[in-house]
Design an enzyme around this catalytic site. Structure first.
Site, PDB file in Angstrom:
ATOM      1  N   ASN A 232       0.909  -1.424   0.332  1.00 21.58           N
ATOM      2  CA  ASN A 232       0.690  -0.268  -0.076  1.00 21.58           C
ATOM      3  C   ASN A 232       1.032   1.041  -0.097  1.00 21.58           C
ATOM      4  OD1 ASN A 232      -2.067   1.831  -0.232  1.00 21.58           O
ATOM      5  ND2 ASN A 232      -3.450  -0.278   1.206  1.00 21.58           N
TER       6      ASN A 232
ATOM      7  N   HIS B 130      20.624   1.673   9.997  1.00 21.70           N
ATOM      8  CA  HIS B 130      21.296   2.526   9.390  1.00 21.70           C
ATOM      9  C   HIS B 130      22.360   3.813   9.741  1.00 21.70           C
ATOM     10  CE1 HIS B 130      17.767   2.688   6.424  1.00 21.70           C
ATOM     11  NE2 HIS B 130      17.417   2.774   7.412  1.00 21.70           N
TER      12      HIS B 130
END
Length: 189
Positions: free
Chosen positions: A83, A113
């Site tokens: 979605n 990260h």
């Protein structure tokens, strides 16, 4: 009950064709019958994105981001639906099994990260979603997570670790709420 093909507007058909041509130019074939609705997904990074048969992406409110770093891979199983606003990030590997339903504005990442402590490296660990997994709106799946077949993750939840097959989890951190009653070949419509 057989699944029917989604009906696409002419504009969505043209977008799907444009994305298919872009993927072919990148050397990223798809499994056939790719569906792109109302916008364009984004493919930053130099890694691989593998599409199964009949992958469907809704891009109306915001684009779907498939970020695979160079040498990394994102694998989308057959008949998976992603979605709007969802971001899938692979520094190594993210695997999404067949028949998965990914709600809007979810984040699935195999890396944090940045290091948490001085002298450490950023955490990188593969993420695996089994068959027929459903993620509600705004779910965050953290590095190293494994979500078993037929499991459901409630909206806004944060998953870290292993979710066994056929369970409903919710919360931050996500915890077991109840079991899912289904046969092995059950597929959400």
């Amino acid at each position: 009950m057989p699944q029917t093909l989604p009906r696409l507007s002419l504009l969505s058909r043209l977008r799907t064709l444009a994305v298919s041509l872009y993927l072919a130019a990148r050397g990223t074939p798809h499994g056939g019958h790719l569906f792109i609705r109302d916008g364009f997904p984004r493919f930053p990074g130099g890694g691989d994105v593998h599409f199964g048969y009949r992958v469907n992406m809704q891009c109306d409110l915001a684009p779907v981001w498939l970020r695979a770093a160079r040498g990394a891979s994102i694998e989308l199983g057959d008949r998976t639906f992603i979605n709007a606003g969802t971001e899938i990030i692979a520094a190594q590997l993210v695997t999404i099994g067949p028949h998965c339903r990914i709600g809007p504005f979810c984040t699935i990442s195999d890396t944090n990260h940045h290091p948490v402590h001085e002298g450490e490296m950023a955490r990188v660990a593969p993420v695996i979603l089994g068959r027929n997994v459903w993620l509600g709106r705004g779910v965050i799946v953290l590095p190293g997570s494994v979500i078993g077949d037929h499991s459901v993750i409630g909206a806004g939840s944060v998953v870290s670790g292993t979710v066994p097959p056929r369970q409903v989890w919710r919360g931050n951190p996500a915890v077991h709420v109840k079991d899912v009653r289904c046969s092995p070949d059950f597929v959400r419509g």
